[in-house]
Structures are given as C-alpha cells and as structure tokens.
Design a protein around this motif. Sequence first.
Motif, short mmCIF file in Angstrom:
data_model
loop_
_atom_site.label_atom_id
_atom_site.label_comp_id
_atom_site.label_asym_id
_atom_site.label_seq_id
_atom_site.Cartn_x
_atom_site.Cartn_y
_atom_site.Cartn_z
N LYS A 174 -2.41 4.44 -14.03
CA LYS A 174 -3.68 4.96 -13.66
C LYS A 174 -4.07 4.86 -12.32
CE LYS A 174 -5.26 6.56 -18.15
NZ LYS A 174 -6.46 6.28 -19.37
N ALA A 175 -4.28 3.14 -12.12
CA ALA A 175 -4.90 2.71 -11.09
C ALA A 175 -4.11 3.21 -9.80
CB ALA A 175 -4.84 1.41 -11.25
N ALA A 176 -2.48 2.95 -9.97
CA ALA A 176 -1.96 3.36 -9.07
C ALA A 176 -1.73 4.95 -8.55
CB ALA A 176 -0.58 2.94 -9.15
N GLU A 177 -1.90 5.70 -9.69
CA GLU A 177 -2.37 7.20 -9.20
C GLU A 177 -3.50 7.36 -8.27
OE1 GLU A 177 -1.91 9.20 -12.85
OE2 GLU A 177 0.20 8.88 -13.13
N LEU A 178 -4.38 6.64 -8.68
CA LEU A 178 -5.84 6.78 -8.17
C LEU A 178 -5.90 6.31 -6.62
CD1 LEU A 178 -8.23 5.98 -11.20
CD2 LEU A 178 -8.04 8.22 -10.07
N LEU A 179 -5.16 5.34 -6.65
CA LEU A 179 -4.86 4.62 -5.19
C LEU A 179 -3.85 5.44 -4.27
CD1 LEU A 179 -5.18 1.08 -6.35
CD2 LEU A 179 -6.95 2.21 -4.98
N ALA B 248 -1.83 -5.79 -26.22
CA ALA B 248 -3.51 -4.89 -26.30
C ALA B 248 -3.42 -4.12 -25.01
CB ALA B 248 -4.27 -5.86 -26.87
N GLY B 249 -2.75 -4.64 -23.76
CA GLY B 249 -3.12 -4.00 -22.61
C GLY B 249 -3.82 -5.31 -21.67
N LEU B 250 -4.44 -4.86 -20.84
CA LEU B 250 -4.94 -5.66 -19.89
C LEU B 250 -6.39 -6.14 -20.32
CD1 LEU B 250 -4.06 -3.95 -16.20
CD2 LEU B 250 -3.18 -6.16 -17.52
N ARG B 251 -6.94 -7.32 -20.10
CA ARG B 251 -8.07 -7.93 -20.29
C ARG B 251 -8.50 -8.65 -18.92
NH1 ARG B 251 -8.19 -11.71 -24.19
NH2 ARG B 251 -6.07 -11.69 -24.19
N LEU B 252 -9.64 -8.53 -18.65
CA LEU B 252 -10.33 -9.49 -17.23
C LEU B 252 -10.60 -10.79 -17.72
CD1 LEU B 252 -13.02 -6.71 -15.99
CD2 LEU B 252 -10.64 -7.26 -15.03
N LEU C 171 -8.00 -1.22 -10.64
CA LEU C 171 -7.20 -1.73 -11.79
C LEU C 171 -8.43 -2.31 -12.85
CD1 LEU C 171 -4.77 -2.15 -13.26
CD2 LEU C 171 -4.55 -4.17 -12.25
N ALA C 172 -9.50 -2.92 -12.27
CA ALA C 172 -10.47 -3.60 -13.24
C ALA C 172 -11.16 -2.31 -14.09
CB ALA C 172 -11.48 -4.26 -12.75
N GLN C 173 -11.40 -1.27 -13.37
CA GLN C 173 -12.23 0.00 -14.04
C GLN C 173 -11.29 0.59 -15.09
OE1 GLN C 173 -13.28 2.11 -10.73
NE2 GLN C 173 -15.20 1.32 -10.45
N THR C 174 -10.00 0.77 -14.82
CA THR C 174 -9.11 1.57 -15.50
C THR C 174 -8.23 0.80 -16.63
OG1 THR C 174 -7.08 1.28 -14.05
CG2 THR C 174 -8.64 3.31 -13.76
N LEU C 175 -8.13 -0.46 -16.30
CA LEU C 175 -7.33 -1.22 -17.10
C LEU C 175 -5.82 -0.86 -17.55
CD1 LEU C 175 -10.12 -2.87 -19.59
CD2 LEU C 175 -8.90 -4.06 -17.49
N ASN C 176 -5.43 -0.16 -16.15
CA ASN C 176 -4.18 0.60 -16.65
C ASN C 176 -3.44 0.69 -15.22
OD1 ASN C 176 -2.22 3.05 -16.59
ND2 ASN C 176 -2.67 2.86 -18.68
N PHE C 177 -2.24 -0.05 -15.04
CA PHE C 177 -1.76 -0.10 -13.99
C PHE C 177 -1.24 1.33 -13.32
CE2 PHE C 177 -1.37 -4.70 -14.20
CZ PHE C 177 -1.26 -5.04 -12.89
#
Length: 84
Positions: free
Chosen positions: A21-26, A54-58, A13-19
């Motif tokens: 996309k991250a869920a699909e990759l996992l 704006a999305g996700l930020r760390l 999730l930190a790499q993609t910043l998109n739930f």
Amino acid sequence: SLSSLQLDAFSVLAQTLNFTKAAELLHVTQSALSQRILNLENTLETTLFIRDRAGLRLTAPALDLVRYCRCKNSLEEEFLSGLQ
C-alpha cells in the motif's frame, strides 16, 4: 542529514504498516520503498520496523520519528502558508 524521500517513505509506511500500500501511495516499487527504509535505518543506526508474521510494528525510535515528521510537516505547512 535526513533525506526527504526517506522521511516521506517512512511516514507513509508508518501510517499504512503495509509495504504494498505504501509503495502504491508513493508511486514507487516495493523494492525502492524497502531500499529507502533500509537506507534510513542505516543512517539512523536503528531499526524502525519490526517485521513478523503479524505484519509491521513500529519500534520506540520509529514512534519518535513519527512525531518528528509530524512537527516537520507542520512547520513546512506554516511556512508555506505564510508566503501566500
């Protein structure tokens, strides 16, 4: 202790910043991913992601955790390479 499933979820999730996309990759549902992140945040007692229009930020602690995950992964790779 920190769960590998939670750390893996965090890293992707930190790499993609998109739930999505991250869920699909996992290969998990977005709900499962959200739960892993929430559980990790509860364990650490800190917020890792700022969620806004704006999305996700760390957050600052998340950036520290990214560095931790990179070190952990590097050590694991080094160890496994040494076994071969």
